[in-house]
Design an enzyme around this catalytic site. Structure first.
Site, mmCIF file in Angstrom:
data_model
loop_
_atom_site.group_PDB
_atom_site.id
_atom_site.type_symbol
_atom_site.label_atom_id
_atom_site.label_comp_id
_atom_site.label_asym_id
_atom_site.label_seq_id
_atom_site.Cartn_x
_atom_site.Cartn_y
_atom_site.Cartn_z
ATOM 1 N N SER A 51 0.812 -1.208 0.000
ATOM 2 C CA SER A 51 0.000 0.000 0.000
ATOM 3 C C SER A 51 0.854 1.269 0.000
ATOM 4 O O SER A 51 0.345 2.351 -0.217
ATOM 5 C CB SER A 51 -0.938 0.011 1.214
ATOM 6 O OG SER A 51 -0.199 0.165 2.396
ATOM 7 N N LYS A 59 -0.165 4.380 6.615
ATOM 8 C CA LYS A 59 -1.114 5.206 5.875
ATOM 9 C C LYS A 59 -0.766 6.676 6.083
ATOM 10 O O LYS A 59 -0.228 7.058 7.128
ATOM 11 C CB LYS A 59 -2.538 4.973 6.403
ATOM 12 C CG LYS A 59 -3.122 3.601 6.073
ATOM 13 C CD LYS A 59 -3.567 3.510 4.628
ATOM 14 C CE LYS A 59 -4.094 2.109 4.316
ATOM 15 N NZ LYS A 59 -3.021 1.076 4.426
#
Lengths: 211, 211
Positions: free
Chosen positions: A130, A167
């Site tokens: 990610s 993130k």
DNA sequence: TTGCATACTGTTCAAATGGACAGTATATTT
DNA sequence: AAATATACTGTCCATTTGAACAGTATGCAA
């Protein structure tokens, strides 16, 4: 030159002293330093030492053989003072436990303290792609500084379903999102009631190739 | 008295050396030890040191001031692992010099030896984005194992115009190329006569965010 | 008793070492 | 052009320091 910065030469001298010291258990003599650098005069080294001392990185003990005292900041870089064992390495995250709880610690990773300064650091292995967009790959070890709250724009470690993922913490029009640095992933929108466990802030990456 | 046990006096001497060392950063001189114990003769201390050395707890380096080396078993109690020093950090590369020559060494980087095993390692800072495709960014520190020849497919450090850059070593139809992991760069084709200096093989990456 | 290892004193010497004085060279700044 | 900081060479000296020689004392085991 700023009064607290070392020149390249001075830095090399300091590095040599540190490395000599950790290798031999005591600092080098002026003449040993001179020999290591190919200087023909011990006095050149003395001059360097004087300047380094003035800038506060070492202390010279007059008249004492090998009387070079490394000041705290540098000594910390050498073997980490409190954390000579390295920072905790978190393998997988047990649900409900604080991330750095003993239950989660799978080992210790030695860091270079002149690169990664300060306390509250830990390391964990990243799963998933990610964060490919910012050069963090599956299997990389990330260095994280403990922190339970995130500032907008920061890249933070969040615990989702027992896995640690990275993130970017985003605030857009008052809405808080967690964004992957990979277009294949969609933003995670946090509604005010929904709370996510922030473990810390990204400060570094370590990657090993092969084996 | 068992040959490997210290007498009470010897033990006191050893613990004084250890405490002096951790306090001052270097071991005491024979005379300093004598003074600390109230001995009127430095020779008494020498005798103790000789015996302690025979029993393997220290090593005396003849002729060196403060030349008392604490053996591994004792040092371990003092600060953990054995004297692991970092690998040389290469700032910029002086033309014509071997890459790890002292001229190029700008410091030392501490590595986690359980991650980066083996010898011949050094570190350098990568300039440019030619390896973005494999998650290596401008400014990253790469860990390299010294090696002067490359195998096809390996990512190696090559010295081009005094800068260290990473390239993948490719052999296609007998033609040798250096390929950047970034479509913006074209392959460098090596004609047989053309030689490029291979410094080593990529084994790791260290990246620091912020600061 | 006779060794023998440990635990000391006292002295001396040579090598190791810090440190001063007197320079040169070369950038960078003023 | 002058001043300043860094980076050196070369030499000399006083101290620090390791290391040897020559002893004394004491406890312990053969």
């Amino acid at each position: 030159m700023s009064p607290y910065e070392l020149t390249a030469q001075q830095q090399r001298v300091v590095s040599y002293i540190l490395s000599y010291r950790s290798q031999n258990g005591f600092p080098p003599t002026v003449r040993e330093i001179a020999a290591a650098f190919g200087y023909r005069s011990p006095n050149n080294v003395r001059q360097h030492l004087r300047l380094i001392e003035q800038k506060g990185f070492i202390r010279l003990l007059p008249g004492k053989a090998r009387g070079i005292e490394i000041s705290a900041s540098l000594a910390a870089g050498e073997y980490g003072e409190e954390g000579e064992r390295g920072v905790p390495f978190i393998g997988s995250v047990a649900a409900g436990k604080p991330i750095t709880a003993i239950e989660n610690v799978d080992g210790y990773v030695t860091l270079d303290r002149s690169i990664f300064k300060g306390g509250g650091l830990f390391a964990l292995r990243i799963k998933g792609d990610s964060m490919n967009g910012m050069g963090i790959l599956n299997g990389d070890i990330v260095v994280v500084r403990k922190k339970s709250q995130a500032e907008p724009g920061e890249v933070v470690v969040v615990i989702i379903d027992g896995d640690a993922t990275l993130k970017r913490f985003i605030r857009e029009n008052g809405i808080i999102k967690l964004r992957a640095e990979n277009p294949a992933y969609e933003d995670i929108v946090l509604d005010p009631g929904n709370s996510i466990q922030v473990a810390g802030k990204l400060v570094g990456v370590i990657r090993k190739y092969g084996g």
